[in-house]
Design a protein around this motif. Structure first.
Motif, mmCIF file in Angstrom:
data_model
loop_
_atom_site.group_PDB
_atom_site.id
_atom_site.type_symbol
_atom_site.label_atom_id
_atom_site.label_comp_id
_atom_site.label_asym_id
_atom_site.label_seq_id
_atom_site.Cartn_x
_atom_site.Cartn_y
_atom_site.Cartn_z
ATOM 1 N N LEU A 95 0.821 -1.210 0.000
ATOM 2 C CA LEU A 95 0.000 0.000 0.000
ATOM 3 C C LEU A 95 0.858 1.263 0.000
ATOM 4 O O LEU A 95 0.425 2.308 -0.483
ATOM 5 N N SER A 96 2.067 1.170 0.541
ATOM 6 C CA SER A 96 2.925 2.353 0.613
ATOM 7 C C SER A 96 3.366 2.816 -0.766
ATOM 8 O O SER A 96 3.651 4.002 -0.967
ATOM 9 N N ARG A 97 3.450 1.875 -1.730
ATOM 10 C CA ARG A 97 3.921 2.239 -3.068
ATOM 11 C C ARG A 97 3.021 3.293 -3.725
ATOM 12 O O ARG A 97 3.504 4.348 -4.140
ATOM 13 N N PRO A 98 1.727 3.038 -3.857
ATOM 14 C CA PRO A 98 0.887 4.068 -4.469
ATOM 15 C C PRO A 98 0.762 5.318 -3.609
ATOM 16 O O PRO A 98 0.578 6.422 -4.135
ATOM 17 N N MET A 99 0.879 5.190 -2.285
ATOM 18 C CA MET A 99 0.748 6.370 -1.422
ATOM 19 C C MET A 99 1.855 7.376 -1.706
ATOM 20 O O MET A 99 1.602 8.580 -1.836
ATOM 21 N N LEU A 100 3.097 6.907 -1.831
ATOM 22 C CA LEU A 100 4.190 7.823 -2.121
ATOM 23 C C LEU A 100 4.013 8.465 -3.499
ATOM 24 O O LEU A 100 4.218 9.675 -3.660
ATOM 25 N N SER A 101 3.624 7.663 -4.480
ATOM 26 C CA SER A 101 3.419 8.198 -5.831
ATOM 27 C C SER A 101 2.354 9.285 -5.824
ATOM 28 O O SER A 101 2.519 10.346 -6.444
ATOM 29 N N LEU A 102 1.270 9.035 -5.114
ATOM 30 C CA LEU A 102 0.168 10.007 -5.063
ATOM 31 C C LEU A 102 0.569 11.274 -4.306
ATOM 32 O O LEU A 102 0.165 12.382 -4.668
ATOM 33 N N ILE A 103 1.364 11.123 -3.253
ATOM 34 C CA ILE A 103 1.803 12.290 -2.485
ATOM 35 C C ILE A 103 2.724 13.174 -3.322
ATOM 36 O O ILE A 103 2.601 14.406 -3.328
ATOM 37 N N LEU A 104 3.635 12.543 -4.062
ATOM 38 C CA LEU A 104 4.601 13.315 -4.843
ATOM 39 C C LEU A 104 3.962 14.024 -6.030
ATOM 40 O O LEU A 104 4.507 15.014 -6.517
ATOM 41 N N ILE A 105 2.824 13.520 -6.492
ATOM 42 C CA ILE A 105 2.128 14.201 -7.589
ATOM 43 C C ILE A 105 1.744 15.612 -7.179
ATOM 44 O O ILE A 105 1.906 16.577 -7.939
ATOM 45 N N ASN A 106 1.247 15.749 -5.946
ATOM 46 C CA ASN A 106 0.855 17.061 -5.432
ATOM 47 C C ASN A 106 0.914 17.001 -3.907
ATOM 48 O O ASN A 106 0.019 16.442 -3.265
ATOM 49 N N GLU A 107 1.974 17.555 -3.350
ATOM 50 C CA GLU A 107 2.192 17.421 -1.905
ATOM 51 C C GLU A 107 1.155 18.190 -1.085
ATOM 52 O O GLU A 107 1.004 17.949 0.111
ATOM 53 N N GLU A 108 0.441 19.115 -1.715
ATOM 54 C CA GLU A 108 -0.637 19.797 -1.003
ATOM 55 C C GLU A 108 -1.762 18.821 -0.648
ATOM 56 O O GLU A 108 -2.505 19.044 0.309
ATOM 57 N N THR A 109 -1.854 17.734 -1.427
ATOM 58 C CA THR A 109 -2.869 16.713 -1.149
ATOM 59 C C THR A 109 -2.678 16.131 0.237
ATOM 60 O O THR A 109 -3.655 15.914 0.975
ATOM 61 N N LEU A 110 -1.434 15.861 0.608
ATOM 62 C CA LEU A 110 -1.155 15.322 1.940
ATOM 63 C C LEU A 110 -1.576 16.305 3.020
ATOM 64 O O LEU A 110 -2.137 15.917 4.044
ATOM 65 N N THR A 111 -1.320 17.596 2.785
ATOM 66 C CA THR A 111 -1.719 18.617 3.756
ATOM 67 C C THR A 111 -3.233 18.638 3.937
ATOM 68 O O THR A 111 -3.744 18.732 5.070
ATOM 69 N N ASN A 112 -3.960 18.532 2.836
ATOM 70 C CA ASN A 112 -5.428 18.530 2.907
ATOM 71 C C ASN A 112 -5.947 17.311 3.666
ATOM 72 O O ASN A 112 -6.852 17.421 4.502
ATOM 73 N N ILE A 113 -5.373 16.149 3.367
ATOM 74 C CA ILE A 113 -5.821 14.916 4.025
ATOM 75 C C ILE A 113 -5.470 14.952 5.512
ATOM 76 O O ILE A 113 -6.267 14.533 6.364
ATOM 77 N N SER B 165 11.365 11.729 -5.363
ATOM 78 C CA SER B 165 11.826 10.690 -6.284
ATOM 79 C C SER B 165 11.069 9.397 -6.014
ATOM 80 O O SER B 165 10.600 9.159 -4.890
ATOM 81 N N LEU B 166 10.970 8.573 -7.054
ATOM 82 C CA LEU B 166 10.313 7.272 -6.902
ATOM 83 C C LEU B 166 11.305 6.123 -7.081
ATOM 84 O O LEU B 166 10.915 5.017 -7.466
ATOM 85 N N ASP B 167 12.578 6.398 -6.785
ATOM 86 C CA ASP B 167 13.550 5.306 -6.871
ATOM 87 C C ASP B 167 13.335 4.340 -5.709
ATOM 88 O O ASP B 167 12.641 4.643 -4.738
ATOM 89 N N LEU B 168 13.954 3.195 -5.806
ATOM 90 C CA LEU B 168 13.690 2.114 -4.847
ATOM 91 C C LEU B 168 14.055 2.502 -3.423
ATOM 92 O O LEU B 168 13.308 2.214 -2.476
ATOM 93 N N ASN B 169 15.196 3.161 -3.242
ATOM 94 C CA ASN B 169 15.614 3.532 -1.882
ATOM 95 C C ASN B 169 14.620 4.490 -1.240
ATOM 96 O O ASN B 169 14.303 4.378 -0.047
ATOM 97 N N ASN B 170 14.132 5.431 -2.027
ATOM 98 C CA ASN B 170 13.166 6.397 -1.485
ATOM 99 C C ASN B 170 11.853 5.709 -1.139
ATOM 100 O O ASN B 170 11.204 6.026 -0.133
ATOM 101 N N ARG B 171 11.450 4.769 -1.976
ATOM 102 C CA ARG B 171 10.216 4.004 -1.701
ATOM 103 C C ARG B 171 10.373 3.197 -0.410
ATOM 104 O O ARG B 171 9.458 3.144 0.423
ATOM 105 N N ASP B 172 11.517 2.551 -0.251
ATOM 106 C CA ASP B 172 11.735 1.733 0.953
ATOM 107 C C ASP B 172 11.751 2.604 2.208
ATOM 108 O O ASP B 172 11.230 2.204 3.258
ATOM 109 N N LYS B 173 12.346 3.777 2.096
ATOM 110 C CA LYS B 173 12.372 4.687 3.249
ATOM 111 C C LYS B 173 10.956 5.123 3.613
ATOM 112 O O LYS B 173 10.600 5.176 4.797
ATOM 113 N N PHE B 174 10.150 5.407 2.600
ATOM 114 C CA PHE B 174 8.770 5.810 2.881
ATOM 115 C C PHE B 174 7.991 4.665 3.518
ATOM 116 O O PHE B 174 7.162 4.884 4.405
ATOM 117 N N THR B 175 8.234 3.441 3.063
ATOM 118 C CA THR B 175 7.557 2.283 3.656
ATOM 119 C C THR B 175 7.876 2.179 5.140
ATOM 120 O O THR B 175 6.989 1.937 5.971
#
Length: 533
Positions: A455-473, A503-513
């Motif tokens: 589940l963390s994979r799409p969450m990071l992608s969606l957050i990086l698209i528009n970081e204001e979205t995270l603030t709203n949520i 970034s959506l590289d593997l290390n960044n994804r793992d850190k977000f997870t």
């Protein structure tokens, strides 16, 4: 005699004898069996004349064959005998021992209904798949094309008989039952092909001469699931690339040829089943066939034995037509029904996952209302209780969000036709990504699933698209809690994006997870602590 075999007590006795022989064989004969003692065979020789493991195997197989021939009207006994027979053929060492026995050679040479009457009883038709799975497993151990072809003669005769049947009489009960039996037999044989070589034995035997009969059967029997279900399940087995058995050479066209035939069958079935709307049992008469078709396409698309770019390059519509009719089939089923039937749901979301993974352009070229329906169904799948479906939906959403981030957000401007289509869809539905991200946060905070990494994979992608979205949520979630709890919970959100780069590289994804798992644990603990105090 027949009356005696029909008695329930006799059936139970023979099942008990089979169970005893099964466990006895496991202990003294087989790939992982214990070494048999001289005392054991000395006693068996004295009582039964059995002085080695070969004679013991003969006795066991003879009992199995006797039951298969005698209990043609008892599916319980037939299935019990066949399960033990299949188990015996599964081991390589034991299989080689069996092939030396005359009784096994006789079974391989004479596996028709005259020698095994249960094959002619419709009540036992499902058992045919196991029967031919076991027989084919033995045949393929010999790795001989000539022996395979000779063993297929009984099935070839059925093919020839059906192929010579006139159109006027093709919709008769005799043809119906012959087709059902033939498809179940072929599925069992296909299940036994565990290597590329043995798979090619079957494929070359079927293509191209035998496959037109399947297309004709679909055309004549679409409204009869007793025929279409075993036929489609056989095709689903035929396209499954297990153990790399479909790894054709780079110069071989077989993968493309197989998919073209599959496309014809899917289109023929789908175009005829779509008008069905008010059957008494929609699952049996429509949905079941559709989920098997989706399984076929999913396996074919994910099998890695077809270069799908060839179809568009040479103007072949096999792929386009198959995807088009599959889309029409899934759109003909209300989403509530998709979620209601587990097998249908599993096939539906597996199909969507492979589309988003490998055929994104097809999804993005849809009109906005259809695109929104498909993405909305992914959101519904995320909320479901079945973890593997939730994971498939997360994968599909991540592919979509990643495509948007890499091709639209970080790119200078949408360049590809697919990117332009996605940009237009999001323009028409600006709140789409925020809604999905909000759903994912709800699942993480309140759910108990163990697939946080997925589940963390799409969450990071969606957050990086528009970081204001995270603030709203974040604001929406905190507003639902009392003021005295908000400060504690706000700290959890601050830590969520700690050390996360754009970034959506593997290390960044793992850190977000890692951050997300910590976020979930701390958010819950602080929330519960505030409640208790």
């Amino acid at each position: 005699m027949e009356l005696r075999y029909g008695e329930l007590s006799k059936q139970r006795l023979d099942c008990a004898i089979l169970t005893f022989l099964q466990h006895f064989r496991k202990s003294f004969v087989g790939d992982y069996a214990l070494h048999s003692s001289k005392q054991l065979y000395a006693r068996l020789s004295e009582l039964l004349g059995i002085h080695d493991h070969s004679l013991l195997l003969v006795a066991i197989v003879r009992k199995i064959v006797t039951n298969l021939k005698s209990y043609s009207q008892s599916k319980v006994v037939i299935d019990h005998a066949l399960s033990i027979f299949l188990e015996m053929t599964s081991g390589s060492m034991l299989g080689k021992l069996l092939l030396k026995l005359d009784i096994i050679k006789s079974i391989i040479s004479h596996h028709d209904k005259e020698h095994f009457p249960f094959l002619d009883d419709y009540r036992c038709s499902r058992s045919r798949t196991t029967f031919y799975f076991a027989i084919a497993a033995l045949i393929f151990m010999e790795d001989s094309l000539l022996k395979f072809k000779s063993s297929m003669d009984p099935l070839l005769q059925v093919f020839v008989s059906l192929e010579s049947t006139s159109d006027a009489t093709f919709h008769s009960d005799d043809v119906k039952y012959a087709l059902i039996g033939l498809m179940r037999d072929l599925r069992g044989i296909a299940m036994a092909t565990k290597s590329h070589r043995t798979y090619c034995f079957l494929f070359d035997w079927l293509y191209p001469a035998r496959l037109p009969l399947l297309l004709k059967a679909i055309a004549y029997w679409t409204d009869t699931p007793e025929v279409t279900t075993p036929l489609l399940k056989f095709i689903a087995e035929l396209v499954l690339n297990k153990s790399e058995r479909l790894a054709f050479d780079s110069s071989s066209p077989n993968g493309i040829l197989l998919f073209r035939e599959v496309s014809k069958l899917i289109v023929a079935y789908g175009s005829r089943i779509l008008p069905l709307r008010n059957a008494a049992d929609m699952y049996t008469f429509k949905y079941k066939g559709i989920w098997i078709c989706l399984t076929i396409l999913t396996r074919a698309l994910a099998g890695n034995y077809v270069n799908f770019g060839v179809f568009e390059l040479y103007g072949d519509r096999s792929l386009a037509d198959a995807l088009d009719v599959a889309l029409r089939m899934i759109l003909s089923i209300p989403l509530a029904d998709v979620l209601k039937f587990r097998k249908l749901a599993q096939a539906y979301f597996a199909f969507l996952e492979i589309l988003f993974n490998s055929h994104m352009a097809f999804i993005l070229n849809l009109d906005t209302s259809t695109f929104m329906y498909i993405v909305g169904s992914l959101e519904a799948g995320l909320k479901g209780l079945i973890e593997n479906i939730s994971t498939q939906c997360a994968s599909a959403v991540d592919k979509l969000a990643t495509f948007y981030f890499t091709d639209i957000v970080t790119g200078e401007s949408p360049s590809s036709p697919a990117a332009l289509c996605l940009a237009q869809h999001i323009t028409n539905c600006p709140g789409l990504f925020q809604e999905i991200l909000s759903t994912l946060f709800e699942i993480i905070i309140f759910g108990d699933g163990g697939n946080q990494r997925n589940l963390s994979r799409p969450m990071l992608s969606l957050i990086l698209i528009n970081e204001e979205t995270l603030t709203n949520i974040k604001g929406q979630i905190l507003a639902s809690y009392p003021p005295d709890q908000q400060q504690h919970l706000s700290l959890c959100f601050e830590k969520l994006m700690a050390d996360i780069t754009r970034s959506l590289d593997l290390n960044n994804r793992d850190k977000f997870t890692q951050n997300l798992i910590r976020f979930k644990n701390e958010f819950r603990s602080k929330r519960y602590a505030a409640i208790l105090t």
